[in-house]
Motif scaffolding. Structure first.
Motif, short mmCIF file in Angstrom:
data_model
loop_
_atom_site.label_atom_id
_atom_site.label_comp_id
_atom_site.label_asym_id
_atom_site.label_seq_id
_atom_site.Cartn_x
_atom_site.Cartn_y
_atom_site.Cartn_z
N ARG A 1 -4.67 14.96 19.21
CA ARG A 1 -3.99 14.81 18.22
C ARG A 1 -3.97 14.99 16.20
O ARG A 1 -5.02 15.58 16.07
CB ARG A 1 -4.00 12.84 17.94
N THR A 2 -2.75 15.07 15.66
CA THR A 2 -2.62 16.19 14.39
C THR A 2 -2.12 15.22 13.62
O THR A 2 -1.55 14.33 13.51
CB THR A 2 -1.50 17.21 14.76
N ALA B 1 -2.31 6.02 22.20
CA ALA B 1 -2.40 6.98 22.36
C ALA B 1 -0.71 7.66 21.02
O ALA B 1 0.10 6.95 21.37
CB ALA B 1 -1.90 7.53 24.20
N GLY B 2 -0.88 9.04 21.62
CA GLY B 2 0.26 9.19 20.86
C GLY B 2 0.07 11.13 20.18
O GLY B 2 -1.27 11.22 20.45
N ALA B 3 0.84 11.92 19.92
CA ALA B 3 0.75 13.07 19.35
C ALA B 3 0.28 13.28 17.68
O ALA B 3 -0.44 14.72 17.83
CB ALA B 3 2.14 14.10 19.65
N ASN B 4 0.26 12.17 17.21
CA ASN B 4 -0.64 12.32 15.45
C ASN B 4 -1.06 11.16 15.35
O ASN B 4 -1.35 10.14 15.66
CB ASN B 4 0.80 12.61 14.34
N PHE B 5 -1.47 10.83 14.10
CA PHE B 5 -2.40 9.93 13.41
C PHE B 5 -2.04 9.59 11.68
O PHE B 5 -2.35 11.14 11.02
CB PHE B 5 -3.64 9.39 14.26
N GLU B 6 -1.87 8.19 11.43
CA GLU B 6 -1.47 8.44 10.05
C GLU B 6 -2.83 8.28 9.12
O GLU B 6 -4.30 7.97 9.78
CB GLU B 6 -1.10 7.42 9.58
N LEU B 7 -3.72 8.86 7.99
CA LEU B 7 -4.82 8.33 7.28
C LEU B 7 -4.88 7.17 6.98
O LEU B 7 -3.61 6.43 5.73
CB LEU B 7 -4.92 9.78 6.58
N THR B 8 -5.14 6.22 7.87
CA THR B 8 -4.81 4.92 7.13
C THR B 8 -5.79 4.61 5.80
O THR B 8 -5.60 3.32 5.29
CB THR B 8 -4.86 3.58 8.08
N ILE B 9 -6.45 5.24 4.69
CA ILE B 9 -6.73 4.81 3.86
C ILE B 9 -6.77 6.17 3.06
O ILE B 9 -6.40 7.04 3.09
CB ILE B 9 -8.40 5.03 4.51
N PRO B 10 -7.32 5.50 1.20
CA PRO B 10 -6.93 6.79 0.60
C PRO B 10 -7.61 7.76 0.85
O PRO B 10 -8.95 8.33 1.10
CB PRO B 10 -7.36 6.17 -0.70
N ALA B 11 -7.03 8.75 0.59
CA ALA B 11 -7.72 10.12 0.68
C ALA B 11 -9.18 10.92 0.27
O ALA B 11 -10.14 11.21 0.69
CB ALA B 11 -7.23 11.23 -0.04
N ASP B 12 -9.19 9.74 -0.98
CA ASP B 12 -10.28 9.99 -1.56
C ASP B 12 -12.03 9.26 -1.19
O ASP B 12 -13.35 9.48 -1.66
CB ASP B 12 -10.09 9.81 -3.04
#
Length: 419
Positions: free
Chosen positions: A55-56, A113-124
């Motif tokens: 997953r990307t 399941a899936g091909a991607n996922f999201e960053l669900t918190i602030p990057a920092d």
């Protein structure tokens, strides 16, 4: 960006199922390997291998400015590729996924399941700060052990690749470390053998370099393209320094071999044994001169069996599960606060009353950090918020489960979590 020396050598052999950025180019799998990596039966049997897909991370955050914009720009190009485990044993797959995603990304694993996922918190706030790429390689995957090697390119003052190995009990999804499966006597033996292996490699390299130097001085020509007498002398000096470090460790009467074992990384490339790795002697500045690099010590099953704890023998060779392997710590437990489904993981450091934990609600899937204390089988955990907004867990261990209450202000709810 600079590719770290030896990153590929430190990862166990097997099918590479991630993709990372290297010198600005995306490395892609050949089509037939990609099909093998992603092909999976609809269901796994109760004792069969767990299925793994890639997953990307889908990144749409800001990358326009700032000192870290360059690595976030890599994220936008698909440089973060994670494993995702599926199985008919959904609880096992969920524990493994949560351990990997919480540890490497800082978020609970995707619930579907899936091909991607999201960053669900602030990057920092994520675990990816300073990481420009991440890829993985599946190692052992059978009814006993699930093991995966994750290679990241981390950048601060400089960039370098490093590989971390994650091992799981395939029947429960519980993570385990080398220290849990190797006896104290086994740890001491492995550390001593690693010393001997390192000495042998440094002495062999010194012999080669000294012969090269003699030939260069005789002929006036470098033995390698781009080489020089000064370069060879620098390499000799580094290897002599590394050799001396090992000799001094061996002669240190106050040395704690069990403690030294903690600095060795264990890989489980297949069902034929394990290997231990001692990181290279050189620092980043002298890395180019380090011809030995990481020192690896293979331990085949015939030797490994006598070094294992009861739990280790169960994991590697099967048999009856020992009772101590069922404790509720270091693994995500699932249950409820009132009627709300949650997952909770408590980390207890041996010999300390201080504990740390993280939990999340299934509905929101955002991690909430907790800290607290242990008093025997009783645990008090709280968030780091102000007293008014603080959440507190008061839990009691009952075998492999935890139960008690959660309160925030005047709100009070029962809590129960378990495997």
């Amino acid at each position: 960006m600079e590719q770290g020396q030896g990153a590929e050598r430190t990862a166990p052999a097997g099918l590479r199922t991630g993709a990372g950025l290297r010198h600005g180019c995306m490395r892609l799998l050949p089509p037939f390997l990609l099909m093998l990596a992603l092909a999976a039966p609809a269901q796994a049997s109760d004792d069969g291998p767990l299925e793994v897909t890639q997953r990307t991370m889908h990144w749409q955050g800001a990358t326009e400015s700032g000192s870290d914009a360059w690595y976030r720009d890599n994220w936008a190009k698909g440089s973060i590729v994670m494993p995702y485990v599926t199985s008919s044993r959904k609880d096992v797959a969920a524990r493994i996924n949560d351990e990997l995603y919480m540890g490497l990304i800082g978020i609970p694993a995707p619930s579907a399941a899936g091909a991607n996922f999201e960053l669900t918190i602030p990057a920092d706030d994520s675990a990816l700060v300073g990481t420009s790429s991440l890829e993985f390689e599946l190692a052992r995957d059978d009814e006993h052990i699930f093991s995966v090697a994750v290679t990241q390119e981390g950048c601060g003052a400089y960039c370098e690749n490093y590989t971390t190995h994650y091992h799981f009990d395939a029947t429960t999804g519980r993570p385990f470390a080398a220290a849990e499966v190797i006896t104290s006597a086994g740890k001491k033996d492995i550390v001593k053998r690693m010393d001997r292996e390192a000495l042998g490699q440094y002495r062999k390299m010194l012999k080669t370099l000294q012969a090269d130097l003699a030939l260069q001085l005789k002929t006036g020509k470098p033995s390698q393209p781009g080489g020089s007498v000064d370069d060879t002398r620098d390499r000799i000096e580094l290897n002599e320094h590394c050799l001396q470090e090992v000799l001094e460790r061996q002669q240190d009467s106050s040395r704690n071999l069990d403690e030294d074992f903690r600095y060795l990384a264990m890989a489980i490339p297949d069902d034929k044994g394990v290997s231990f790795r001692h990181e290279r002697c050189s620092n980043h500045a002298s890395r180019a001169l380090d011809d030995v690099g990481d020192v690896n010590l293979p331990v085949p099953n015939a030797q490994l069996r006598g070094m294992l704890t009861d739990y280790g023998r169960f994991l590697f060779f099967g048999g009856d599960r020992p009772r101590e392997a069922l404790d509720p710590f270091g693994v995500f437990l699932h249950g409820k606060i009132g009627q709300s489904p949650i997952a909770l993981r408590i980390a207890v450091e041996k010999g300390s009353q201080q504990v740390s934990a993280v939990y999340y609600y299934d509905k929101y899937r955002r991690p909430i950090a907790l800290t607290g204390t242990a008093d025997g089988d009783r645990f008090t955990l709280t968030t780091s918020k102000t007293d008014k907004d603080a959440e507190t867990f008061e839990l009691v261990r009952h075998g492999s489960t935890l139960a008690g209450q959660w309160h925030k202000g005047n709100a009070l709810q029962p809590v129960s979590v378990g495997p």
